[in-house]
Design an enzyme around this catalytic site. Structure first.
Site, PDB file in Angstrom:
ATOM      1  CG  ASP A  23     -13.631  25.430  26.542  1.00 32.38           C
ATOM      2  OD1 ASP A  23     -13.106  24.637  25.742  1.00 32.38           O
ATOM      3  OD2 ASP A  23     -14.804  25.829  26.415  1.00 32.38           O
ATOM      4  CG  ASP A  38     -17.308  22.417  21.094  1.00 26.73           C
ATOM      5  OD1 ASP A  38     -17.604  21.955  22.212  1.00 26.73           O
ATOM      6  OD2 ASP A  38     -16.572  23.404  20.949  1.00 26.73           O
TER       7      ASP A  38
END
Length: 720
Positions: free
Chosen positions: A517, A452
């Site tokens: 997301d 990430d």
């Protein structure tokens, strides 16, 4: 008589060609990029022989070259801007040498400017099958004083004057790949990104269209900069009625400073022409990316069904509940279990612990071994979340090494999501990260890393005060490559707050991207359609999330959520333990269907289109193959009494197709009784149609409610 002795560089793909004129003592001149020319077709004479000079102009014609320069007669956008302490600010190529690396396919152009003492190497490759052109440039300082490079295009492309619009993608966190359509005119079209990563809001690519171009027809030109940092692209009208298109890295002040003998390498430009509209262009880009993906063992295995713990637990990670979730996941057919944020030392919220990459002693007093053994004992692979490039001020690492954060002397540190950015270009920082990640990969059978990157870069200064944007990207690539060399069976997912780092360069080092997301299925339809313009479905992380969705608060049926996620790399992001028996059984049914369909979903062409009455569709397969999978989505309520049939132009009009609706037995039908023909399509036997009828008249589809979907198999067959 015109001079017919000019030399040309000619490359042909299956459906496209490019032609460069090679005049002596200057850079190659663009003559053509577009539909395939016959072998041997070259211009009748040099370009200047057919261009009378207009009034009030220079006495020498200055056409578009592969690398136009500033200050010597070219008044358009230059491919390079450089100077030596304010001097030697103009460049002009005085020689060019062509070297074929593969005749007709790949070449290097070596340019030199004897006055400004700079050189350039342009590498070109046109793939014969995909029609994808890959180009990059290296600029060399051949002088004995520093050369300050402010801009260097990866390459300069020509566009025909009939191009009338450009399709690009804007966005933000939770809403990536927002299609933007702008007219092309004499006004400059430009997109710039200075966030230090590929970014959510400015995708480094676009599609230029000619009038009437659409999903399956019309001439279109696409380009993408394979780079995970700052970037710029410009389309500029030229005075011969054509356009030039430049893409390249946006250099922060000082990043292009070359010492004597220094070289600056651009990212790759990936470009293609298609006469078959946006879907034809997408097929070209998909073929190129599939060729460059470096899978473990050299080939892609079936994409395993994936469960990620983030929206199930967030930071509330503890061995007992996580083990229970793993057991529940295995019971519905999950094949890979990924432990997301919250597992490492002191990580109980997003305000602390980034950088301290060892298991939290309170949550995992004996480490991760017992949990991993439980997961693998259930027949699943184990994956683990990291955010290696980041550090929290509240961390053991920062307390020992505050100097390891990117920073500028005298400037306040700017946090985002309570975190700073590690200077991975420092060898000691890269070594620390490799050591911490390697310790876990060596100790346990971890087959997957979710990598990430949750913030933009600010105050991005290196240890010596120079800008670190470019150095950071290159250091991340190097760290990924080192880990992959040491652990070749480990796959890596590129995640950056969702879709903030999706590009062809990071995908030289990774195998999957987290598209957004936002897992709301309604939002995901548009996000995923934008994604598919450049990237194939097998790397597109697409999860079945909760209802209501955590990011939007909207609820959709399990069937709709699954149908939207199914065409990508399927995952689940919810707490399976909390599902009621019906939903759990239905989820298991959708996972089983995915496993049945994934060889076809992830190997062939992808087409997207729109039908009447607001329907959107997406198809997977091969137009000349035996089967097509068709996904039909209804986002909004019908505005028609009778839904118009769905025309499917990619089918073979000379064939026949048996159409069967696909739905797990455990799934609740989206519609009740329809017309007899629709009921027949929904039966096990299906219904036969001629390909010509489906192409020109269309497939009847149910009227349906809002936020419903249908999945169909179209099997090609011969009539008895």
């Amino acid at each position: 008589m015109p001079d017919t002795s000019a030399n040309y560089l000619v490359m042909h793909g299956r459906h496209s060609s490019l032609v460069l004129e090679m005049p002596a003592g200057e850079a190659p001149v663009w003559r053509y990029w577009g539909p395939r020319l016959p072998d041997g077709a070259v211009p009748a004479a040099p370009l200047r022989d057919g261009r009378p000079l207009p009034s009030f102009m220079l006495d020498a014609d200055q056409p578009l070259t592969v690398m136009p320069t500033f200050g010597v007669g070219w008044f358009g956008q230059s491919a390079v801007l450089a100077h030596r302490a304010g001097h030697a600010f103009a460049q002009a190529w005085t020689s060019c040498v062509l070297e074929w690396l593969e005749p007709g396919r790949e070449a290097v152009l070596r340019l030199a400017d004897a006055v400004a003492q700079v050189g350039a190497e342009i590498r070109l490759r046109l793939d014969a099958d995909s029609d994808v052109l890959v180009a990059s440039t290296v600029l060399a300082n051949l002088g004995d004083t520093p050369l300050d490079v402010q801009w260097l295009a990866a390459f300069t492309l020509p566009l025909p004057g009939e191009c009338d619009q450009v399709r690009s993608y804007a966005g933000q966190h939770l809403h990536e790949f927002m299609l933007q359509t702008d007219p092309l005119s004499r006004s400059l079209w430009r997109r710039e990104n200075r966030r230090g990563r590929t970014s959510h809001d400015c995708f480094p690519g676009a599609v230029a269209c000619t009038p009437g171009a659409g999903e399956d027809s019309g001439a279109v030109y696409g380009a993408h900069l394979a780079w995970s940092g700052n970037h710029q692209q410009t389309i500029e009208w030229l005075h011969d009625g054509q356009y030039q298109w430049q893409l390249g890295e946006w250099l922060a002040p000082g990043e292009g400073l070359l010492a004597p003998g220094g070289r600056l390498q651009t990212p790759e430009l990936v470009a293609s022409f298609s006469a078959a509209g946006w879907n034809g262009l997408a097929a070209n880009f998909h073929a190129e990316l599939r060729a460059r993906l470096q899978w473990p063992q050299g080939r892609m295995r079936p994409r395993p069904v994936h469960l990620n713990t983030w929206e199930g637990f967030y930071f509330d990670i503890h061995p007992g509940p996580v083990s229970e979730l793993a057991s529940a996941a295995a019971s519905v057919g999950i094949e890979r279990f990924v432990l997301d944020d919250g597992w490492f030392h002191g990580r109980h919220h997003d305000r602390a612990a980034l950088g301290d990459w060892w298991p939290d002693e309170g949550k995992f007093p004996d480490g991760l071994g017992e949990l991993i053994a439980h997961v693998t004992g259930l027949g699943m692979e184990f994956g683990l979340w990291f955010e290696p490039e980041m550090i929290n001020p509240d961390s053991e690492l920062y307390r020992v090494h505050p100097e390891w954060a990117l920073q500028l002397a005298g400037r306040p540190l700017l946090t985002a999501r309570n975190q700073l950015v590690l200077d991975i270009a420092r060898p000691e920082v890269a070594e620390y990260l490799f050591g911490k990640i390697s310790a876990l990969l060596s100790a346990h059978p971890i087959r997957y890393i979710k990598w990430d990157h949750n913030r933009d870069l600010t105050t991005a200064g290196l240890a010596d005060g120079r800008p670190g944007y470019r150095a950071q990207v290159l250091a991340v690539y190097a760290l990924m490559e080192r880990l992959r060399a040491a652990y070749p069976d480990v796959e890596i997912e590129s995640c950056s707050g969702g879709g903030g780092r999706i590009d062809f360069a990071v995908l030289r080092h990774t195998h999957r991207v987290w598209t957004s997301d936002c897992i709301d299925a309604l939002s995901r339809i548009d996000i995923q359609r934008g994604f598919l313009q450049f990237f194939p479905p097998e790397i597109m992380g697409a999860h079945v999330g909760t209802a209501p969705a955590h990011t939007t608060g909207r609820s959709q049926s399990m069937a709709f959520r699954a149908a939207v996620a199914l065409p990508g790399h399927l995952g689940v992001e919810l707490d399976v333990r909390t599902l009621d028996p019906q939903d759990k059984a239905e989820l298991a049914g959708w996972i089983a269907l995915y496993k049945e369909l994934r060889p076809q979903l992830h190997a062939g062409r992808v087409w997207t289109g729109q039908g009447g009455d607001g329907l959107l569709w997406q198809a997977h397969g091969d137009s000349g193959g035996d089967a097509i999978l068709l996904f039909v989505y209804r986002r909004e309520p019908s505005t028609h009494r009778y839904t118009p049939p769905l025309r499917l132009p990619m089918l073979d009009a000379g064939a026949h197709y048996r159409v069967t609706e696909l739905r797990p037995e455990s799934a609740v039908p989206a519609t009740g009784h329809q017309a007899p023909l629709l009921d027949a399509i929904g039966s096990a036997e299906g219904m036969s149609f001629s390909g010509a009828w489906l192409v020109h008249a269309g497939l009847p589809v149910p009227r349906g409610k809002a936020q419903t979907a249908g999945i169909y198999r179209l099997d090609r067959h011969r009539l008895a």
